[in-house]
Every structure is written in C-alpha cells, then in structure tokens.
Write an enzyme that holds these catalytic residues in place. Structure first.
Site, short mmCIF file in Angstrom:
data_model
loop_
_atom_site.label_atom_id
_atom_site.label_comp_id
_atom_site.label_asym_id
_atom_site.label_seq_id
_atom_site.Cartn_x
_atom_site.Cartn_y
_atom_site.Cartn_z
N GLU A 1 0.80 -1.23 0.00
CA GLU A 1 0.00 0.00 0.00
C GLU A 1 0.83 1.28 0.00
OE1 GLU A 1 -2.98 -0.15 3.07
OE2 GLU A 1 -4.02 -1.81 2.12
N TYR B 1 -11.41 -3.12 2.06
CA TYR B 1 -12.15 -3.31 3.33
C TYR B 1 -13.56 -2.77 3.19
CZ TYR B 1 -7.88 -4.94 5.43
OH TYR B 1 -6.78 -5.70 5.71
N GLU C 1 -5.79 -8.74 0.84
CA GLU C 1 -6.32 -8.44 2.18
C GLU C 1 -7.81 -8.19 2.08
OE1 GLU C 1 -4.54 -5.24 4.49
OE2 GLU C 1 -2.53 -5.84 3.87
#
Ligand code: GCB
Length: 661
Positions: free
Chosen positions: A447, A500, A536
C-alpha cells in the site's frame, strides 16, 4: 544535544551503511561447521538521556555495560517493549544497549584455521556491534540477518570471555524501511520541553530489540560462501542449476551430491556452476496439491582446498525443492498446474515477546495453518525469520515474500535516498531467501501511494532490479490505489489488491460488499489483463461479542463480511482471480488509537491463537476449495496433524470424509 540533532547524527551514520558483500547462508552444523546459540539473558540498558547519546559519549561498549549504570536482564530473542511494567520503556525511542559475555570454545579460539562468525538474525532497526570494545558491524533494517567475522578478536585472548555489545536504535525516518517521522511537539503550553513522538503510517507496533537468534558459528578459513539454486522440469527429469561462491581463489575442488529422502545419491556435480539432472524427480508441491507435498532433496556441497598447511575442506548441506513457477495469462502455475492461493497474512507478533522468535509459537502457527487448510501466506509486512521459511519449505506452505516497504506515503520516501535503500533491502532479501522452494513471488511493498507521480519511476526501477536479481520468480507489490491511478501496476506480474468494504466505509452495509468487490476485480482486470489476488480483506471482531443481526465488531459481522467477499471471489476465481489471503491470521498489537482496541482485531485467531467464529468459516471454505481445485483424494481428509501424509491410495480408500460433493 537536542533530539533533532541526535536524529541528524543517526541519519549521517545510516547513510554510510555497508554495501552488500558475500553470501548469507543460514548457519548449519556440518562436519566442518559448528554453532553456538547465544539466546538467553543479556544485560540491557535503554539510554534515557535527553539526547539519547550518553552511551556513545561515555563509550558503553568499552567496558561491561553494568559498570555504566543500572542494567536489566533482557531475554534474547524478544522485543524489549513489553518485558517490564514501565510505560517509558514500552514506548522508548532511541538507542538501547545489549551486552553479554560469551565463552568461546577452546578449539575455536586456539585454531587460527577456524573462522568465527557472529550472526544476528534481526536487530530492529539500526544496529552497531562491538566485540571486546572493537567495532565489528553495522546494519540497517530490522528483519534481515547480518554478520561479522570476529575470528581475530576471539582468538587474540584464548581462554578469556568475549564481550558482545549491540546498540540498537528503533527510530524511523522518511528514508528508512518502513518509513516514519519524529514529530517534535514544540507548543510549550501543551507539551514538556524537548517532547517528541515517533509517528508511522503502518498498522503494527514498532517493536524493537534483538528479535531473532544471535549465533556464533564457525567455518574453515577457506569456505563455501554462497550457493544459488534454480530448478526446472523437463518431462520427468528435474534440473537443478547451481552456482557456488567460495572464499578462496587458491586451488580448490567442489563436489556436489544430491541426496533423496531415502538416502540415495540421485545426481552428482563438480565445479562452481552446473546442472544436476534428476531422473524421475519428485517435485516440490504445495500442501494439499499433491499426495507427497514439500519433497525436499539435500544438496551436499564439499569444498576441498589444498593449502600450504594441508587440505582444508568445508561441507554445507542445503535442502532443495525442485519446482517451477510461472505466470501464464491469468493463471499462476506451480509445476505447470494452476495454483489458487487460499491462505492468510501474518505478523510476527505475540503477547510478551512482541516480535521475538519463539519455536513454540511458530509450531502452533504452522499447526493452525494446516488445520485451516491454508496453503499459503504473505510475510506481511516484512521478511520473517529464516526458521519460518524453512518450515514453509518443509510443509509446503507457499510464500509471497514481502520486504519492509510498508507505509511509503511521504513524497520524500520516493526519492533517491529511499529508492537506493529499498534496492539494497531487496538484494538482502533475495540473497537470504532465493533458495526456498516455498517462496514463489516477491512483494516489494504494501500500500504505497502508488498514484504519486514519482511512484512510476520508483516501482519500475525497484521491480526491474528485483527481477534482475531473481529472474525465476514473479514480482508484485500490494496496492490499495484506484486501478486507473496506480502508476506501479504496469510493472507487476500479478495484481495484488487490498480492500475493506463495509468496514472502513459503508460501515455496517454488508449488502454492498459483493457488488463493490466484483466491480473492483473487473476494473483491474480490464485495465491490466493480469491475474489478481485479493491480498487483504477482513473485519475486526472482539472474541465473544455476539450480535444478530450482525453489527460491527461482533463475531457475526466478522463472519458475514467474509461470506460476502466469498460470493464475489467465487464468481471470479474460475476466471482470473488466483487467490485470497485473509487479513489477518491472528490479532496483533498496533499503536494506540481510537480505531484500535488494544491492537488490530481482524485476526481469525486471537493473539493467543484461539479460533474465532471466522476461523471455522474459513476452515470449511479452504478445505472445500482444496477438494475442488487440488488433488481430489488428498483433500478429502484434513491431515493437518500428520507428519507423514497418507498415500493417495490410503486416502481414496477411506472414502470422502471431507467436503467432497
Ligand atoms: C491494510 C494494511 C494492514 C492493516 C489493515 C487494517 O490495508 O495493509 O497493514 O493492518 O489494512 O486492518 O486496517
């Protein structure tokens, strides 16, 4: 000196860090090599002086540390932060000092033909080492080993104790990996004089200290310095290409024997370079992909040097797995067969020991991985201990090997100073991990702000360099940028994305996850036509918190987030999505913030390695995927606690007990 100045001084020192030199073979015992583990209690002192420089001013390395002032008993390996009850030590920034006396065996001290090496598995972040007050090594970076030849020092006083002193500074700057900044709080109405804090842009606690074993080991004076193995497969023949670097330019001979597990020599070679041909080779396969995963041969390398004083020989034995890795169109192939990553992201993190290496913890984690049916993990967000990588080879757990390039968001962290250091860190990482069959891809960062203009040159250079260091493995970095703005993505082999949904935005709206994940996959694929790993995804849950209908932080919400992601992943995994890695294997410690309840709680296991509800959900999914995509008989019975996998026949005979339709 003000804190700013001591940091400036440290910066100047770091710029002079040693360039890469020689090999970094893991110290193994052999007929010509011995090792002595220096784990245990060391003397420890944090330099609490205002400028953190008292230790250097008073030269604490020149005499026993306890003569400089009060010392603590500090275990090695371990982080120092959680060892005491003192909050000032927990959040200490600056130099800490470790010291221990060591008895050097007589046979080492008295034989000038013995080369004695001091090796530090990891010292976070910057370390300076002295032996008997003499400077022997400096190293920048907390997750990779370094060593020093200390033969002369320990041999000059045979029979005497040798004193090893290590000063370690955990300060992070915009040019360290990971980067950080020291914030000086100068408003005297709100902060005391000389007040400063370390701030970072990554989400784990900046544990520090001697995190991995410290060893003394020996080699003969002429020695095998490095071995590089690459493997290919030609029909049923395994090809093992080797390159051996030796310390000696004298007359020497090199002999190589490749042993199988039954103790038979299956191939022989000679000289510094060559290729071993292994007929009917047993390939190294990932866990759950074959009835005999993780097959390892042993490569025994013997160096013989004719010296004036007689013959010197050195023997080093390296485990070798024969396997190939390729990215072809939208598939990730291991030994020519499509591989789907169903695994985890981890951290080196546990109660009390912080990031300190601990065999018991490591074994528990491997048993949990196998229980879960996980076939892979990413070393988020830094290289893990070498012993962990060895277990991955041994159990067939596939690794995306990540360097500490996490939290790169400041513009100055994309400049030449940072880039040069990043290139060097990749050299150290590839040098250390190049021979592990379990390592199938390098990740150069997590990231970063890859939409920044300077990111294009930065990642092009970094990825090209990594590919030059190791042309046999794909290279990636993990992105959370918008696909169309990501200037690094054109250079990677596999697109790795984190998201997310319904956690950091659309809080509580589980119903949007599937749509958002699918849309994201489609945009990335359309733009780059490369395979994608969801590296992720996840949600925090407090173990034992229950809410139905699901609410954030409950175990039910955690599970529901995963289930919604799985719907999207199932739609795409037959296509170009080649893997899913849950964030995170276990809860872990972070800096304190209103977003974190004593650390990050996205673990499917607690920090104490007990399963949350999400772990059972994932276990069922991973075994089901294994049934569908891997070896059909094998996946029928979870064999996570078997040392010797059942044969295909045994497994199939016992019938489908797992999730076979
Ligand atoms: C991320 C980071 C990871 C964090 C995670 C989180 O994107 O890569 O280091 O811990 O999110 O839980 O926020």
């Amino acid at each position: 000196m003000a804190p700013g100045l001591w940091l400036g001084w440290a910066g100047a020192l770091w710029a002079g860090a040693l360039a890469l030199e020689g090999g970094m073979l893991y110290p193994r015992e052999s007929p010509s090599r011995e090792r002595k583990d220096l784990s245990g209690l060391w003397d420890f002192r944090a330099d609490f002086s205002e400028d953190r420089n008292q230790g250097f001013r008073e030269r604490w390395y020149q005499k026993p540390l306890r003569e400089s002032g009060p010392v603590l008993d500090m275990p090695v390996p371990a982080s120092f932060n959680d060892m005491g009850q003192d909050y000032k030590l927990r959040s200490f920034i600056g130099w800490v000092w470790y010291e221990r006396q060591v008895v050097v065996p007589q046979s080492w001290a008295q034989n000038p033909g013995t080369r004695v090496m001091l090796r530090i598995g990891s010292a976070h972040y910057y370390a300076i080492v002295w032996v008997n007050g003499v400077h022997v090594a400096e190293h920048e970076g907390g997750h990779l080993p370094f060593e020093a030849d200390v033969s002369r020092l320990v041999q000059s006083n045979p029979g005497e104790l040798s004193r090893i002193t290590v000063a370690i500074n955990n300060t992070l700057t915009p040019h360290t990996l990971p980067p950080g900044i020291i914030e000086h709080k100068t408003d005297s109405s709100r902060y005391p004089k000389n007040y400063f804090v370390q701030s970072t842009n990554f989400d784990f606690f900046n544990y520090a200290g001697l995190h991995r074993p410290v060893l003394l080991y020996t080699t003969p004076s002429f020695y095998i310095d490095d071995i590089t193995i690459t493997t290919e497969v030609d029909g049923s023949t395994g090809l093992v290409n080797y390159e051996v670097a030796v310390s000696s330019s004298e007359y020497f001979e090199l002999e190589l024997l490749l042993w199988d597990k039954a103790g038979t020599v299956v191939a022989k070679g000679a000289g510094t370079q060559g290729q071993l041909k292994v007929p009917n080779a047993q390939l190294w396969w990932p866990y759950l992909m074959h009835e005999q995963p993780a097959y390892l041969y042993s490569l025994e390398v013997t160096l013989t040097v004719q010296t004036g004083a007689g013959i010197v020989s050195d023997v080093y034995t390296l485990p070798v797995g024969i396997r190939t890795v390729q990215v072809v169109n939208s598939r990730f192939l291991i030994n020519g067969k499509p591989f789907y990553f169903h695994g985890v992201n981890k951290h080196e993190d546990a109660d009390v020991r912080g990031k300190g290496f601990d065999w018991a913890l490591v074994m528990k984690d491997f048993n949990l991985l196998r229980w879960l049916g996980a076939n892979s993990f990413r070393t988020s967000h830094y290289p893990y201990a070498e012993e962990v990588m060895q277990l991955c080879d041994r159990y067939g757990i596939v690794v995306i090997d990540e360097c500490p390039g996490v939290g790169i968001i400041l513009p100055e962290s994309f400049g030449n100073i940072s880039l040069n250091h990043h290139l060097e860190v990749m050299e150290e990482l590839v040098r250390r991990d190049k021979n592990h069959p379990s390592v199938v891809m390098w990740s150069v960062a997590n990231e970063p702000v890859s939409s920044l203009k300077s990111a294009a040159y930065y990642f092009k250079t970094l990825i090209t360099h990594t590919k030059a260091l190791d042309p046999t493995r794909p290279v990636t970095f993990v992105s959370n940028a918008k696909p169309e703005l990501d200037l690094g993505a054109p250079y990677v082999d596999v697109i790795c994305i984190n998201s997310y949904y319904s956690w950091y935005h659309d809080f509580g709206h589980l119903e949007v996850i599937r749509l958002q994940a699918n849309t994201n996959f489609e945009i990335w694929y359309k733009l780059y036509q490369k395979p994608i790993i969801q590296t992720e995804y996840g949600a925090d849950s407090i173990p034992g918190f229950h809410q139905d209908p699901p609410l954030m932080f409950s175990e039910e919400y955690h599970k529901s987030v995963l289930q919604q992601y799985h719907l999207a992943l199932d739609q795409k995994r037959k296509d170009y999505v080649i893997g899913e890695l849950i964030w995170n294997f276990a809860d872990f410690m972070t800096d304190q913030s209103p977003l974190r309840v004593v650390g990050n709680k996205k673990g499917i296991f607690t920090r104490q390695r007990q399963p949350k509800e999400a772990a059972f959900l994932l276990k069922e999914r991973y075994w089901r995927i294994a049934n569908e995509t891997m070896h059909p008989c094998l996946a029928a019975i979870p064999q996570y606690l078997e040392n010797q996998p059942l044969t295909k026949e045994q497994n199939c005979l016992s019938g489908p007990k797992g999730f076979l339709p």
